[in-house]
Design an enzyme around this catalytic site. Structure first.
Site, PDB file in Angstrom:
ATOM      1  N   LYS A 260       0.865  -1.185   0.000  1.00  0.00           N
ATOM      2  CA  LYS A 260       0.000   0.000   0.000  1.00  0.00           C
ATOM      3  C   LYS A 260       0.900   1.232   0.000  1.00  0.00           C
ATOM      4  CE  LYS A 260      -4.213  -1.654   2.163  1.00  0.00           C
ATOM      5  NZ  LYS A 260      -3.935  -3.072   1.882  1.00  0.00           N
TER       6      LYS A 260
ATOM      7  N   LYS B 275     -14.236  -4.825  -5.600  1.00  0.00           N
ATOM      8  CA  LYS B 275     -15.378  -3.905  -5.459  1.00  0.00           C
ATOM      9  C   LYS B 275     -14.982  -2.611  -4.753  1.00  0.00           C
ATOM     10  CE  LYS B 275     -18.992  -7.395  -5.575  1.00  0.00           C
ATOM     11  NZ  LYS B 275     -20.226  -7.906  -4.939  1.00  0.00           N
ATOM     12  N   GLY B 276     -14.062  -2.699  -3.759  1.00  0.00           N
ATOM     13  CA  GLY B 276     -13.660  -1.501  -3.006  1.00  0.00           C
ATOM     14  C   GLY B 276     -14.124  -1.604  -1.569  1.00  0.00           C
TER      15      GLY B 276
ATOM     16  N   GLN C 248     -11.142  -0.267  -8.261  1.00  0.00           N
ATOM     17  CA  GLN C 248     -12.314  -0.608  -7.436  1.00  0.00           C
ATOM     18  C   GLN C 248     -13.606  -0.297  -8.213  1.00  0.00           C
ATOM     19  OE1 GLN C 248     -10.705   2.383  -5.070  1.00  0.00           O
ATOM     20  NE2 GLN C 248     -10.215   1.113  -3.300  1.00  0.00           N
TER      21      GLN C 248
ATOM     22  N   ASP D  34      -1.837  -2.062  -4.043  1.00  0.00           N
ATOM     23  CA  ASP D  34      -3.240  -2.032  -3.631  1.00  0.00           C
ATOM     24  C   ASP D  34      -3.816  -0.636  -3.846  1.00  0.00           C
ATOM     25  OD1 ASP D  34      -3.094  -4.640  -2.750  1.00  0.00           O
ATOM     26  OD2 ASP D  34      -3.053  -4.143  -0.610  1.00  0.00           O
TER      27      ASP D  34
ATOM     28  N   ARG E  71      -5.828  -5.657 -10.937  1.00  0.00           N
ATOM     29  CA  ARG E  71      -6.730  -6.461 -10.095  1.00  0.00           C
ATOM     30  C   ARG E  71      -8.014  -5.648  -9.973  1.00  0.00           C
ATOM     31  NH1 ARG E  71      -5.034  -6.250  -4.168  1.00  0.00           N
ATOM     32  NH2 ARG E  71      -3.660  -8.009  -4.597  1.00  0.00           N
TER      33      ARG E  71
HETATM   34  C1  LIG Z   1      -7.518 -10.504  -3.286  1.00  0.00           C
HETATM   35  C2  LIG Z   1      -8.239  -9.261  -2.860  1.00  0.00           C
HETATM   36  C3  LIG Z   1      -7.576  -8.055  -2.844  1.00  0.00           C
HETATM   37  C4  LIG Z   1      -8.238  -6.886  -2.486  1.00  0.00           C
HETATM   38  N1  LIG Z   1      -7.594  -5.682  -2.571  1.00  0.00           N
HETATM   39  C5  LIG Z   1      -8.278  -4.550  -2.328  1.00  0.00           C
HETATM   40  C6  LIG Z   1      -7.703  -3.269  -2.560  1.00  0.00           C
HETATM   41  O1  LIG Z   1      -6.552  -3.132  -3.002  1.00  0.00           O
HETATM   42  N2  LIG Z   1      -8.449  -2.166  -2.296  1.00  0.00           N
HETATM   43  C7  LIG Z   1      -9.743  -2.255  -1.827  1.00  0.00           C
HETATM   44  O2  LIG Z   1     -10.398  -1.227  -1.629  1.00  0.00           O
HETATM   45  N3  LIG Z   1     -10.302  -3.457  -1.585  1.00  0.00           N
HETATM   46  C8  LIG Z   1      -9.606  -4.593  -1.829  1.00  0.00           C
HETATM   47  N4  LIG Z   1     -10.215  -5.801  -1.618  1.00  0.00           N
HETATM   48  C9  LIG Z   1     -11.518  -5.864  -0.895  1.00  0.00           C
HETATM   49  C10 LIG Z   1     -12.688  -5.721  -1.851  1.00  0.00           C
HETATM   50  O3  LIG Z   1     -12.739  -4.406  -2.350  1.00  0.00           O
HETATM   51  C11 LIG Z   1     -14.014  -6.035  -1.149  1.00  0.00           C
HETATM   52  O4  LIG Z   1     -14.157  -5.171  -0.058  1.00  0.00           O
HETATM   53  C12 LIG Z   1     -14.125  -7.461  -0.666  1.00  0.00           C
HETATM   54  O5  LIG Z   1     -13.509  -8.370  -1.538  1.00  0.00           O
HETATM   55  C13 LIG Z   1     -15.600  -7.854  -0.527  1.00  0.00           C
HETATM   56  O6  LIG Z   1     -16.232  -7.808  -1.776  1.00  0.00           O
HETATM   57  P1  LIG Z   1     -16.715  -9.112  -2.583  1.00  0.00           P
HETATM   58  O7  LIG Z   1     -16.295  -8.915  -4.001  1.00  0.00           O
HETATM   59  O8  LIG Z   1     -16.162 -10.321  -1.953  1.00  0.00           O
HETATM   60  O9  LIG Z   1     -18.277  -9.051  -2.604  1.00  0.00           O
HETATM   61  P2  LIG Z   1     -19.391  -8.774  -1.498  1.00  0.00           P
HETATM   62  O10 LIG Z   1     -20.604  -8.348  -2.256  1.00  0.00           O
HETATM   63  O11 LIG Z   1     -18.875  -7.888  -0.405  1.00  0.00           O
HETATM   64  O12 LIG Z   1     -19.598 -10.210  -0.877  1.00  0.00           O
HETATM   65  C14 LIG Z   1     -20.095 -11.296  -1.613  1.00  0.00           C
HETATM   66  C15 LIG Z   1     -20.106 -12.539  -0.756  1.00  0.00           C
HETATM   67  O13 LIG Z   1     -18.775 -12.892  -0.390  1.00  0.00           O
HETATM   68  C16 LIG Z   1     -18.729 -13.380   0.941  1.00  0.00           C
HETATM   69  N5  LIG Z   1     -17.915 -12.448   1.771  1.00  0.00           N
HETATM   70  C17 LIG Z   1     -17.470 -11.226   1.391  1.00  0.00           C
HETATM   71  N6  LIG Z   1     -16.771 -10.658   2.377  1.00  0.00           N
HETATM   72  C18 LIG Z   1     -16.773 -11.533   3.411  1.00  0.00           C
HETATM   73  C19 LIG Z   1     -16.217 -11.507   4.715  1.00  0.00           C
HETATM   74  N7  LIG Z   1     -15.518 -10.468   5.160  1.00  0.00           N
HETATM   75  N8  LIG Z   1     -16.424 -12.596   5.495  1.00  0.00           N
HETATM   76  C20 LIG Z   1     -17.106 -13.657   5.044  1.00  0.00           C
HETATM   77  N9  LIG Z   1     -17.664 -13.729   3.819  1.00  0.00           N
HETATM   78  C21 LIG Z   1     -17.507 -12.678   3.022  1.00  0.00           C
HETATM   79  C22 LIG Z   1     -20.153 -13.451   1.409  1.00  0.00           C
HETATM   80  O14 LIG Z   1     -20.646 -14.712   1.080  1.00  0.00           O
HETATM   81  C23 LIG Z   1     -20.824 -12.385   0.575  1.00  0.00           C
HETATM   82  O15 LIG Z   1     -22.202 -12.593   0.433  1.00  0.00           O
HETATM   83  C24 LIG Z   1      -9.594  -6.965  -2.047  1.00  0.00           C
HETATM   84  C25 LIG Z   1     -10.258  -8.180  -2.067  1.00  0.00           C
HETATM   85  C26 LIG Z   1      -9.624  -9.317  -2.494  1.00  0.00           C
HETATM   86  C27 LIG Z   1     -10.391 -10.582  -2.560  1.00  0.00           C
END
Ligand SMILES: Cc1cc2nc3c(=O)[nH]c(=O)nc-3n(C[C@H](O)[C@H](O)[C@H](O)COP(=O)(O)OP(=O)(O)OC[C@H]3O[C@@H](n4cnc5c(N)ncnc54)[C@H](O)[C@@H]3O)c2cc1C
Length: 305
Positions: free
Chosen positions: A97, A186-187, A162, A131, A183
């Site tokens: 970061k 969602k954010g 994001q 990131d 990458r």
């Molecule tokens: C490899 C990786 C790198 C990332 N890097 C960044 C970055 O650089 N900057 C940034 O802003 N964000 C980053 N993120 C976080 C991302 O932005 C989301 O906040 C996070 O991934 C949750 O979104 P989702 O796509 O899983 O969908 P969501 O709509 O949040 O979740 C979908 C489903 O996934 C499961 N789930 C999601 N989160 C959780 C949890 N915490 N515990 C248990 N189950 C859960 C649940 O089943 C949920 O219904 C990263 C995520 C990943 C996977």
């Protein structure tokens, strides 16, 4: 019930971190999402992840660092990590970061620090992912990435976008022209409606739009999500367009949907697990709770057990 934005607000409250960290039980619960406090613990977690045919990315937890000497310690940590990856032969790259490297002190300091890590990774044939953080630093992060990308190769350094940000589709189009490894996620931060879509439906729609753009670009990208709808849309699009399984990878966070991680890897899809470790676990841990407030019940249930 605590809302997502309340939890994100609490994630920035350092005083609460001191308070929570005093409870060894609370700290123990963080091990669901955090690999440990030391490089050795992260290596052990990554070895385990690798046994399931998943690659990994080290993430030394620390953000919004406010002194130049602290940023120096972060660079040293990452240089040590890159050396450990070579020594142990584990399958992992690193994620950094820029606020950890001093972006909020002086962007030039962050650039110089990030450059040292990218240079070392490039020499070792490894890869650094930058990131993406809050929207106050989106442009500064992209600017530093572009400078690094001009100096190093496509497979040396990549960036994150994001899908909740309104600007992201345009950013993706611009960055693909370089080209750049992206990458898409969602954010995870609290953003005002002027800069980010407030509705999940729009965030998801934008995610799919950007995912399609990335998959069709011919460059290797990371599709980071735990959302089965996003994953199924990606698999469908890859199949319909004849895009090979090796042409991109899925990415998920350590401890979240392990079943799905292993299933996708067994099905032959690339899967990288982002493995956070370090003493500064609190803001990261709180953002994971914010994403799924049901996790709070998991924490509370275990506190009372
Ligand atoms: C490899 C990786 C790198 C990332 N890097 C960044 C970055 O650089 N900057 C940034 O802003 N964000 C980053 N993120 C976080 C991302 O932005 C989301 O906040 C996070 O991934 C949750 O979104 P989702 O796509 O899983 O969908 P969501 O709509 O949040 O979740 C979908 C489903 O996934 C499961 N789930 C999601 N989160 C959780 C949890 N915490 N515990 C248990 N189950 C859960 C649940 O089943 C949920 O219904 C990263 C995520 C990943 C996977």
């Amino acid at each position: 019930m605590l809302t997502r934005s309340a939890l994100i607000y609490l994630s920035r409250k350092e005083g609460l971190k001191e308070f929570a960290a005093r409870f060894s039980l609370f700290k123990k619960l963080t091990t669901r999402f955090i690999a440990g406090e030391t490089i050795a613990e992260a290596v052990a977690a990554i070895r385990e992840v690798n046994t399931h045919k998943c690659s990994a990315s080290f993430d030394h937890l620390n953000e919004s660092v406010s002194s130049a000497s602290e940023t120096e310690a972060e660079v040293t940590e990452y240089l040590n990590v890159l050396e450990r990856i070579d020594q142990t032969g584990i399958n992992s790259n690193v994620s950094i970061k820029l606020t950890q490297f001093g972006l909020e002190i002086d962007p030039e300091l962050a650039y110089r620090n990030a450059r040292r890590v990218v240079e070392d990774a490039a020499r070792r044939g490894n890869f650094v992912r930058i990131d993406m953080e809050g929207s106050n630093v989106t442009q500064a992060t992209i600017d530093i990435f572009k400078r690094l990308r001009a100096e190093f190769g496509l497979n040396d350094v990549g960036i994150v976008l994001q899908s909740y940000l309104r600007r992201t589709f345009d950013d993706a189009q611009e960055l693909l022209k370089i080209p750049a490894r992206i990458r898409i996620c969602k954010g995870a931060y609290n953003e005002p409606p002027e800069v980010a879509f407030p509705d999940k439906k729009d965030v998801d729609e934008n995610y799919i739009r950007v995912m399609k753009l990335l998959l069709s670009s011919g460059t290797f990208h990371g599709i980071a999500t735990h959302d089965p709808n996003m994953i199924n849309a990606t698999i469908r699009y890859a199949r319909d367009e004849g895009i090979a399984k090796e042409a991109f990878e899925f990415q998920m966070l350590y401890g979240i949907r392990r079943d799905l991680q292993e299933q996708l890897a067994r099905d032959g899809w690339g899967m990288r697990v982002y493995v956070p470790y370090g003493k500064h676990w609190y803001p990261y841990f709180m953002r994971r709770l914010a994403e799924r407030p049901a996790n709070i019940w998991f924490v509370l249930k275990n506190l009372w057990k």
